[in-house]
Design a protein around this motif. Sequence first.
Motif, PDB file in Angstrom:
ATOM      1  N   TYR B 112      -9.594  12.761  -0.602  1.00 18.37           N
ATOM      2  CA  TYR B 112      -9.958  13.046   0.664  1.00 18.37           C
ATOM      3  C   TYR B 112     -10.106  11.745   1.336  1.00 18.37           C
ATOM      4  O   TYR B 112      -9.602  11.531   2.470  1.00 18.37           O
ATOM      5  CB  TYR B 112     -11.401  13.805   0.816  1.00 18.37           C
ATOM      6  N   TRP B 114      -8.402   9.127   0.851  1.00 17.90           N
ATOM      7  CA  TRP B 114      -7.033   8.492   1.055  1.00 17.90           C
ATOM      8  C   TRP B 114      -6.465   9.392   2.002  1.00 17.90           C
ATOM      9  O   TRP B 114      -5.638   8.786   2.842  1.00 17.90           O
ATOM     10  CB  TRP B 114      -6.153   8.519  -0.362  1.00 17.90           C
ATOM     11  N   MET B 115      -6.749  10.363   2.123  1.00 16.64           N
ATOM     12  CA  MET B 115      -6.182  11.353   3.206  1.00 16.64           C
ATOM     13  C   MET B 115      -6.548  10.713   4.697  1.00 16.64           C
ATOM     14  O   MET B 115      -5.800  10.693   5.710  1.00 16.64           O
ATOM     15  CB  MET B 115      -6.359  12.861   3.067  1.00 16.64           C
ATOM     16  N   PHE B 116      -7.616  10.406   4.791  1.00 21.44           N
ATOM     17  CA  PHE B 116      -8.414   9.671   5.980  1.00 21.44           C
ATOM     18  C   PHE B 116      -7.594   8.531   6.201  1.00 21.44           C
ATOM     19  O   PHE B 116      -7.408   8.123   7.079  1.00 21.44           O
ATOM     20  CB  PHE B 116      -9.989   9.428   5.792  1.00 21.44           C
ATOM     21  N   VAL B 117      -7.594   7.660   5.197  1.00 18.76           N
ATOM     22  CA  VAL B 117      -7.175   6.065   5.244  1.00 18.76           C
ATOM     23  C   VAL B 117      -5.825   6.205   5.555  1.00 18.76           C
ATOM     24  O   VAL B 117      -5.265   5.188   6.356  1.00 18.76           O
ATOM     25  CB  VAL B 117      -7.425   5.257   3.936  1.00 18.76           C
ATOM     26  N   PHE B 118      -5.072   7.104   4.918  1.00 17.54           N
ATOM     27  CA  PHE B 118      -3.448   7.067   5.282  1.00 17.54           C
ATOM     28  C   PHE B 118      -3.106   7.376   6.535  1.00 17.54           C
ATOM     29  O   PHE B 118      -2.198   6.601   7.073  1.00 17.54           O
ATOM     30  CB  PHE B 118      -2.789   8.071   4.405  1.00 17.54           C
ATOM     31  N   THR B 119      -3.867   8.001   7.326  1.00 16.55           N
ATOM     32  CA  THR B 119      -3.605   8.152   8.911  1.00 16.55           C
ATOM     33  C   THR B 119      -3.825   6.895   9.843  1.00 16.55           C
ATOM     34  O   THR B 119      -3.280   6.694  10.686  1.00 16.55           O
ATOM     35  CB  THR B 119      -4.372   9.118   9.456  1.00 16.55           C
ATOM     36  N   MET B 120      -4.414   5.906   8.995  1.00 13.51           N
ATOM     37  CA  MET B 120      -4.831   4.615   9.770  1.00 13.51           C
ATOM     38  C   MET B 120      -3.391   3.759   9.422  1.00 13.51           C
ATOM     39  O   MET B 120      -3.006   2.643  10.108  1.00 13.51           O
ATOM     40  CB  MET B 120      -5.895   3.866   9.170  1.00 13.51           C
ATOM     41  N   LEU B 121      -2.815   3.952   8.175  1.00 12.02           N
ATOM     42  CA  LEU B 121      -1.769   3.008   7.953  1.00 12.02           C
ATOM     43  C   LEU B 121      -0.330   3.573   8.318  1.00 12.02           C
ATOM     44  O   LEU B 121       0.517   2.706   8.501  1.00 12.02           O
ATOM     45  CB  LEU B 121      -1.686   3.050   6.282  1.00 12.02           C
ATOM     46  N   VAL B 153     -11.309   7.493  12.411  1.00 11.76           N
ATOM     47  CA  VAL B 153     -11.113   7.138  11.032  1.00 11.76           C
ATOM     48  C   VAL B 153     -11.946   5.668  10.937  1.00 11.76           C
ATOM     49  O   VAL B 153     -12.990   5.676   9.838  1.00 11.76           O
ATOM     50  CB  VAL B 153      -9.770   6.950  10.323  1.00 11.76           C
ATOM     51  N   ILE B 157     -15.457   5.037   8.570  1.00 13.13           N
ATOM     52  CA  ILE B 157     -15.553   4.303   7.615  1.00 13.13           C
ATOM     53  C   ILE B 157     -16.873   3.416   7.641  1.00 13.13           C
ATOM     54  O   ILE B 157     -17.624   3.254   7.050  1.00 13.13           O
ATOM     55  CB  ILE B 157     -14.279   3.162   7.333  1.00 13.13           C
TER      56      ILE B 157
END
Lengths: 322, 292
Positions: B112, B114-121, B153, B157
């Motif tokens: 979960y 990483w799914m959140f963080v990936f949208t930032m990247l 996101v 965090i």
Amino acid sequence: MSQQQTLQHDDITIPVVKPKGKPLFYYLIKQWPFHIMVLPSLAFLLIFAYLPMGGLVMAFQNYKPWLGLTGSEWVGLDQFRYLFEREDSLQVIWNTVIIAVFKMILNLFAPFVFAILLNEIRKQLVKRFVQTLVYLPHFLSWVILGGILTDLLSTEGGLVNRLLTGLFGIDPIFFLGNGNWFRFTVILSDVWKEFGFGTVVFLAALANINPSLYEAAEVDGASRWKQTLHITVPSMIPIAIVVGTLALGNVLNAGFDQIFNLYNPLVYAKGDIIDTFVYRTAILNGEMGFGTAIGLFKSVISFVLVVISYRLAYKLANYRIF
Amino acid sequence: MYHKSPAYRVFNTFNTILLIVLSLLCVIPLLHVFAVSLSAKAAADANIVGLWPVNFTLDAYKKTTNNPIFLNSMWIAVERTVIGTLLTLFLAFLAAYPLSKENSAFRGRNIYAWMFVFTMLFNGGLVPFYMVIQKIGLMDNFWVLVLPGAVNVFLTILMLNFFRGVPKELEEAALIDGAGHFRTLFSIYLPVSLPAIATLALFSMVFHWNSWFDGLLYIGNPKQYPLATFLQTVIIQRDMSSMSMNPADLALISQKTVKSAQIFIGALPILLVYPFLQKFFVKGLVMGSVKE
């Protein structure tokens, strides 16, 4: 340290969680409240972040709205070839990089120096006053600031040109109508907006310097300048490395909001950047496939840079974000 | 002591003056706009207004607040700010709690996260996003201003890191007493995280109040623009045709003093929350960045 503690605590209180043999749905049932709590946010992300990623296939199509994603012709890498053949898109990439790099360097350097100078001020009242004023522009939008700047920098009686003419007797400068002046204005106004806010992290680093270092230097007879050079600056280098490397991901981010609210056709040649270009070609002119391709080009490069910069920040300064 | 040395004293004087001048430079543009908005039309047009109003009048503000389109856009901005902030806070608060657990306590937490963080990247870019909005029928809908940005996101965090700082004993006590995770979250975590929530609320409010591009992209009728988009259209694009107003109103809205009044009103809510923001954002930044 804390990880060890929690591990220990897990072992003692819920040793049942450890065995590997439990099937996944065991945890799903046992920990259902956690899943329910994440679900709403996840649903939003799936729709508004992951679904658009699927739309990236348009970058490999000659997308026509009436044919849709499934009916449009596949063109492979043609859009990307086109991107590197068109003179305007190459110019736009170059504009983006040059504006973004200057901003990155100055937005690192200016807060660094400003924080050191601010730290020298002993009178709390003055310090507070300065801090209050310099943080403010960060919170105002580029619509507001763009409106203000166009007025201030106007050649017909704008405050800045009035001052320049009054003080130095020079002709009014076409800040927002001449390509080179435009770049200069964009970079400088961005630094003006952000340098204050940028000092926050540096001031935090300065506050963490051990005072006994200065006391020892004092005893050894080091002047304040020597102390700054040999204690203050080295103490701030790690955080400066972090800020600098994390900014790397912005090489293709020249600031859409700012450029969009300041530019005009006169300065497209030197002031148009990827994001504004995408907006005009795709949304206004309907070249959806091409617009997607540039967007993808930008996203991929930014992604790679961000990943590299996070690793660098970790290696160079032992900094972890997550 | 270096403080006493004459060289340092000279430096200190110059330094103080330099910093005060630089900090004044940060607010002078806003002061100038404020002064113009309070000046008589003739003085503003003659470009003789500096930092003090010439022939003081509230005329521009009266004209601005008499414009129904301006008032409506302001109301829409207030609505999106309030609803958007509440939604963002609720989602962030709810998601941050399980995400603040270790993976051993919440199986799947890392996936979960990483799914959140990936949208930032990484993101799909403007065009696919635009298409999604079109496809799901959010075009020309008020909710397009609220829903796409509902999950923030970055703020999630910040909240997550705050939760990690909450003493574990609080949660353990609640769980032992038989409270479920929802109960623990809302009766134990909610009261102790009010300062953090206030910080998040301020960030979110500023974000919503300042957002203008979504309105421009997804709202077709300029009369339904939020204030920031209205200002962008009227002041930056100088495009009054889309507002379909009568010529008298048009002349009025493009008047320099009225423009300045509009800009100032647009900035006013930010100025009003700024003292609180300033108090909180340093904490917020520290809250988000400090990890053991």
